[in-house]
Write a protein that holds these residues in place. Sequence first.
Motif, PDB file in Angstrom:
ATOM      1  N   ALA B 272       0.838  -1.201  -0.013  1.00  0.00           N
ATOM      2  CA  ALA B 272       0.049   0.104   0.209  1.00  0.00           C
ATOM      3  C   ALA B 272       0.831   1.081  -0.099  1.00  0.00           C
ATOM      4  O   ALA B 272       0.421   2.185  -0.522  1.00  0.00           O
ATOM      5  CB  ALA B 272      -0.835  -0.149   1.270  1.00  0.00           C
ATOM      6  N   GLY B 273       1.865   1.375   0.584  1.00  0.00           N
ATOM      7  CA  GLY B 273       2.997   2.481   0.729  1.00  0.00           C
ATOM      8  C   GLY B 273       3.624   2.573  -0.659  1.00  0.00           C
ATOM      9  O   GLY B 273       3.618   3.704  -1.001  1.00  0.00           O
ATOM     10  N   LYS B 274       3.895   1.725  -1.321  1.00  0.00           N
ATOM     11  CA  LYS B 274       4.467   1.680  -2.760  1.00  0.00           C
ATOM     12  C   LYS B 274       3.381   2.579  -3.478  1.00  0.00           C
ATOM     13  O   LYS B 274       3.770   3.534  -4.290  1.00  0.00           O
ATOM     14  CB  LYS B 274       4.974   0.292  -3.294  1.00  0.00           C
ATOM     15  CG  LYS B 274       6.312   0.233  -3.644  1.00  0.00           C
ATOM     16  CD  LYS B 274       6.683  -1.074  -4.192  1.00  0.00           C
ATOM     17  CE  LYS B 274       6.022  -1.537  -5.358  1.00  0.00           C
ATOM     18  NZ  LYS B 274       6.824  -3.040  -5.771  1.00  0.00           N
ATOM     19  N   GLN B 275       1.966   1.764  -3.668  1.00  0.00           N
ATOM     20  CA  GLN B 275       1.099   2.708  -4.441  1.00  0.00           C
ATOM     21  C   GLN B 275       0.837   4.039  -3.947  1.00  0.00           C
ATOM     22  O   GLN B 275       0.476   4.776  -4.862  1.00  0.00           O
ATOM     23  CB  GLN B 275      -0.054   1.853  -4.234  1.00  0.00           C
ATOM     24  CG  GLN B 275      -0.217   0.347  -4.916  1.00  0.00           C
ATOM     25  CD  GLN B 275       0.010   0.647  -6.352  1.00  0.00           C
ATOM     26  OE1 GLN B 275       1.003   0.393  -7.053  1.00  0.00           O
ATOM     27  NE2 GLN B 275      -0.999   1.038  -6.986  1.00  0.00           N
ATOM     28  N   ALA B 276       0.831   4.141  -2.558  1.00  0.00           N
ATOM     29  CA  ALA B 276       0.429   5.617  -2.077  1.00  0.00           C
ATOM     30  C   ALA B 276       1.668   6.413  -2.560  1.00  0.00           C
ATOM     31  O   ALA B 276       1.328   7.720  -3.034  1.00  0.00           O
ATOM     32  CB  ALA B 276       0.473   5.565  -0.762  1.00  0.00           C
ATOM     33  N   TYR B 277       3.073   6.125  -2.477  1.00  0.00           N
ATOM     34  CA  TYR B 277       4.045   7.139  -2.920  1.00  0.00           C
ATOM     35  C   TYR B 277       3.899   7.381  -4.522  1.00  0.00           C
ATOM     36  O   TYR B 277       4.360   8.448  -4.745  1.00  0.00           O
ATOM     37  CB  TYR B 277       5.511   6.346  -2.659  1.00  0.00           C
ATOM     38  CG  TYR B 277       5.568   6.193  -1.058  1.00  0.00           C
ATOM     39  CD1 TYR B 277       5.084   7.169  -0.299  1.00  0.00           C
ATOM     40  CD2 TYR B 277       6.172   5.143  -0.675  1.00  0.00           C
ATOM     41  CE1 TYR B 277       5.340   6.999   1.126  1.00  0.00           C
ATOM     42  CE2 TYR B 277       6.283   4.876   0.700  1.00  0.00           C
ATOM     43  CZ  TYR B 277       5.889   5.763   1.534  1.00  0.00           C
ATOM     44  OH  TYR B 277       6.106   5.707   3.085  1.00  0.00           O
ATOM     45  N   LYS B 278       3.695   6.347  -4.957  1.00  0.00           N
ATOM     46  CA  LYS B 278       3.299   6.666  -6.695  1.00  0.00           C
ATOM     47  C   LYS B 278       2.327   7.493  -6.937  1.00  0.00           C
ATOM     48  O   LYS B 278       2.272   8.240  -7.625  1.00  0.00           O
ATOM     49  CB  LYS B 278       3.137   5.264  -7.313  1.00  0.00           C
ATOM     50  CG  LYS B 278       3.031   4.852  -8.743  1.00  0.00           C
ATOM     51  CD  LYS B 278       3.080   3.491  -9.044  1.00  0.00           C
ATOM     52  CE  LYS B 278       2.861   3.585 -10.759  1.00  0.00           C
ATOM     53  NZ  LYS B 278       2.271   2.410 -10.970  1.00  0.00           N
ATOM     54  N   GLU B 279       1.200   7.318  -6.108  1.00  0.00           N
ATOM     55  CA  GLU B 279       0.051   8.195  -6.373  1.00  0.00           C
ATOM     56  C   GLU B 279       0.347   9.518  -5.772  1.00  0.00           C
ATOM     57  O   GLU B 279      -0.123  10.662  -6.508  1.00  0.00           O
ATOM     58  CB  GLU B 279      -1.272   7.660  -5.469  1.00  0.00           C
ATOM     59  CG  GLU B 279      -2.399   8.510  -5.819  1.00  0.00           C
ATOM     60  CD  GLU B 279      -3.790   7.833  -5.059  1.00  0.00           C
ATOM     61  OE1 GLU B 279      -3.704   7.327  -3.916  1.00  0.00           O
ATOM     62  OE2 GLU B 279      -4.732   7.957  -5.560  1.00  0.00           O
ATOM     63  N   ALA B 280       1.194   9.646  -5.014  1.00  0.00           N
ATOM     64  CA  ALA B 280       1.729  11.271  -4.378  1.00  0.00           C
ATOM     65  C   ALA B 280       2.742  11.696  -5.046  1.00  0.00           C
ATOM     66  O   ALA B 280       2.875  12.907  -4.907  1.00  0.00           O
ATOM     67  CB  ALA B 280       1.632  11.144  -2.907  1.00  0.00           C
ATOM     68  N   GLY B 281       3.451  11.050  -5.726  1.00  0.00           N
ATOM     69  CA  GLY B 281       4.537  11.350  -6.351  1.00  0.00           C
ATOM     70  C   GLY B 281       5.719  11.641  -5.481  1.00  0.00           C
ATOM     71  O   GLY B 281       6.528  12.502  -5.582  1.00  0.00           O
ATOM     72  N   VAL B 282       5.791  10.805  -4.595  1.00  0.00           N
ATOM     73  CA  VAL B 282       6.872  10.732  -3.547  1.00  0.00           C
ATOM     74  C   VAL B 282       8.098   9.671  -4.092  1.00  0.00           C
ATOM     75  O   VAL B 282       7.774   8.543  -4.322  1.00  0.00           O
ATOM     76  CB  VAL B 282       6.335  10.582  -2.084  1.00  0.00           C
ATOM     77  CG1 VAL B 282       7.364   9.915  -1.100  1.00  0.00           C
ATOM     78  CG2 VAL B 282       5.194  11.280  -1.562  1.00  0.00           C
ATOM     79  N   GLU B 307      10.104   0.259   8.504  1.00  0.00           N
ATOM     80  CA  GLU B 307      10.835  -0.390   7.413  1.00  0.00           C
ATOM     81  C   GLU B 307       9.744  -0.821   5.947  1.00  0.00           C
ATOM     82  O   GLU B 307      10.239  -0.449   5.087  1.00  0.00           O
ATOM     83  CB  GLU B 307      11.532  -1.939   7.948  1.00  0.00           C
ATOM     84  CG  GLU B 307      12.214  -1.588   9.022  1.00  0.00           C
ATOM     85  CD  GLU B 307      12.973  -3.105   9.514  1.00  0.00           C
ATOM     86  OE1 GLU B 307      12.746  -4.072   8.870  1.00  0.00           O
ATOM     87  OE2 GLU B 307      13.781  -3.049  10.491  1.00  0.00           O
ATOM     88  N   ASP B 308       8.438  -1.132   6.424  1.00  0.00           N
ATOM     89  CA  ASP B 308       7.703  -1.395   5.183  1.00  0.00           C
ATOM     90  C   ASP B 308       7.422   0.109   4.623  1.00  0.00           C
ATOM     91  O   ASP B 308       7.100  -0.159   3.382  1.00  0.00           O
ATOM     92  CB  ASP B 308       6.428  -1.907   5.991  1.00  0.00           C
ATOM     93  CG  ASP B 308       6.532  -3.381   6.414  1.00  0.00           C
ATOM     94  OD1 ASP B 308       7.626  -4.093   5.948  1.00  0.00           O
ATOM     95  OD2 ASP B 308       5.817  -3.790   7.304  1.00  0.00           O
ATOM     96  N   LEU B 309       7.308   0.932   5.161  1.00  0.00           N
ATOM     97  CA  LEU B 309       6.893   2.356   4.544  1.00  0.00           C
ATOM     98  C   LEU B 309       8.265   2.873   4.049  1.00  0.00           C
ATOM     99  O   LEU B 309       8.325   4.068   3.550  1.00  0.00           O
ATOM    100  CB  LEU B 309       6.382   3.457   5.751  1.00  0.00           C
ATOM    101  CG  LEU B 309       5.012   2.916   6.178  1.00  0.00           C
ATOM    102  CD1 LEU B 309       4.477   4.121   7.063  1.00  0.00           C
ATOM    103  CD2 LEU B 309       3.932   3.092   4.944  1.00  0.00           C
ATOM    104  N   SER B 394      -4.443   0.363   5.542  1.00  0.00           N
ATOM    105  CA  SER B 394      -4.884   1.878   4.564  1.00  0.00           C
ATOM    106  C   SER B 394      -3.774   2.681   4.903  1.00  0.00           C
ATOM    107  O   SER B 394      -3.328   2.856   6.065  1.00  0.00           O
ATOM    108  CB  SER B 394      -6.169   2.239   5.153  1.00  0.00           C
ATOM    109  OG  SER B 394      -6.309   2.777   6.446  1.00  0.00           O
ATOM    110  N   ILE B 395      -3.509   3.502   3.770  1.00  0.00           N
ATOM    111  CA  ILE B 395      -2.511   4.541   3.702  1.00  0.00           C
ATOM    112  C   ILE B 395      -3.032   5.962   3.208  1.00  0.00           C
ATOM    113  O   ILE B 395      -3.666   5.880   2.233  1.00  0.00           O
ATOM    114  CB  ILE B 395      -1.409   4.051   3.165  1.00  0.00           C
ATOM    115  CG1 ILE B 395      -0.555   3.193   4.051  1.00  0.00           C
ATOM    116  CG2 ILE B 395      -0.395   5.597   2.978  1.00  0.00           C
ATOM    117  CD1 ILE B 395       0.731   2.611   3.510  1.00  0.00           C
TER     118      ILE B 395
END
Lengths: 254, 400
Positions: B272-282, B307-309, B394-395
């Motif tokens: 979920a973190g990986k997806q969220a960073y992609k969505e936010a452009g991080v 670690e997971d984030l 959820s993130i």
Amino acid sequence: MYPGLYAREHGAIAKRLGADPAQLQDTLLSTVGDTGSASPLMMLVAALEDAKPGDKILVASFGNGGDAMFFQVTEKIKNVADKRAVKKHVAAKKDLASYEKYLAFRNLAPMDLGMRGEISIKTPMSALFRERKVILSLCGSKCKKCGTPQYPYQRVCVNPDCGAIDQMEDYRFSDKKAVIFTYTGDNLAASIDPPSIYGLVDFDGGGRFWFDFTDCDLDSVKVGMPVEMTFRRRYVDEPSGVHGYSWKAAPIRA
Amino acid sequence: MAEGIKDKVAIIGMGCTKFGELWDKSAEDLMVDAFKECMEDAGIEKKDINAAWFGVHFEEQSVGKGATSLALALKLPFIPVTRTENFCATATEAFRGACYGVASGAYDIALALGVEKLKDTGYGGLPGGPSLMGTKNALIMPKLTAPGAFAMMATRYFAVYGLKPEEGKRMLAKVSVKSHYNGARNPKAHLRREVTEEQIINAPIIAWPLGLFDCCGVSDGSAAAIVTRADMAKKFRPDPVYVKALQVALSSGEELMYTKWDGAHVETTYRAGKQAYKEAGVKNPREEISMAEVHDCFSITEAVTMEDLQFSPRGKVKEDIEAGRFNHDGPQPIQPDGGLKCFGHPIGASGLRMIYEMYKQLQGKVQLPERQLKNPKLGLTHNLGGFPPMNIVSIAIVGS
């Protein structure tokens, strides 16, 4: 062989049958206890563990009526040697540290489990019957496409690179050894024998699931320790009249 | 690839009650309290709300099923209200529903509110477990509790990274020391006392190796948010907070039934973190995420979540914890409000409580000046519901 709760009566029956005491199978009363209706069948299994081809075995039981069965052992008895049956289970016993624990396990002493122990379980017979292989036989499935064993029975393969649907065959985990993947000793869980020790185990040949552990102390449990599966009582649902049995993991002792 | 939610939705008002053992407040009282603060903050009227999403997890403890309890408590005027329930992600799911509702253009303004009354159970920890998961699970799953399920991840983490129990417990103690420090300074937090490493290490064991102070409190409380479309936000206030990412991931069964998962991390958080960073452009979460409220239901959960984030390298969170990286005065403050550990954990409200802290920090409007972080840019919130091998994560990422 026949059950008997009183040694004197048991002997008197032998006399009336004209049987030599050496012919009698041990009732298991002093080693296992009163197992009720299971008793004659357990005695039969114990007799078969020592049987040689040609032996003749008479099994009788009584309650509100009586049954008698006569068996003759064949050559095929040699094929079932070394099964984990009565002898191995008796040898794997663990002594209890206190009599109070025994009373608690047998529900002979009143136990206060606290408010967490008040949740009552309803056990529908239809669900027990539907899930009988998973619950009673520790039966999972093995994917015919990728060979992954999985518990409980799955219709969709858990291997992320496979995912085949309805390509499963039954696969029993009850006779597989396993190793402890991780564990805990839980003091919060309502238990008559705290801490509740449980964990995830990885089965030899594949498959992982979590189980209650039994016949062990928290100090002796380690990641990587070998365990085997054992069929145990999980709970008693008194309103439904159901004794819920399933499988627990235990250290390999015999 | 879908466009994602980034910068389409803005938060224009939030409210959060004090969390704790609130014996004299009903679930309805808590909803009204959170709603009142939220509406005053947004400066809108009830008739402006087009739709609402309502999160509650243990409905049998408080309000019953469905969403009627929210509509009745707030006297919402015949608008759509949807109930969400997804373990500890319940409130973030309510927030997600409201955000998607306005982002789609179906509504201009939506309310998300989460509530939980837990202390009426009369005991510590959460009710339930496998005995409430149907006959098959009651018989084949261990009789586990939440502390036990997460303790197994600590056991595994110690084994995978070669930590002796005393080393592992000391690492985890530092996580809780930090959250107690932050909680002690927050008037709305449930547990407001500082504790020492030694107190934590010597506390009674709840589920080996986790002791009392490795476990969060469970609480009564409620939190709420008003969201609108980003292009409308400045009409309501000069400092709206924008949603940059909303992601959810659920276990596939791989962790519990396949043998590849290492048991020392939470796969759903990583995904979920990986997806969220992609969505936010991080690109670099360790550098770009200014602060976070993560799901520290247990100290080990916060440690592996770092670690997971990707805030800490795999297996290296101990070094970051020891360096004070996540402290209030560190380079990447985690749980500035005290976290689940000390702010408390009313399941159905927690996700919105986390967003509330990020929102106030981003606006520079934290109640007490000593709690205010300096110039944060992006805040991340994270919920983990269920057990490490079987869960929902959820993130949310929000920014000014």
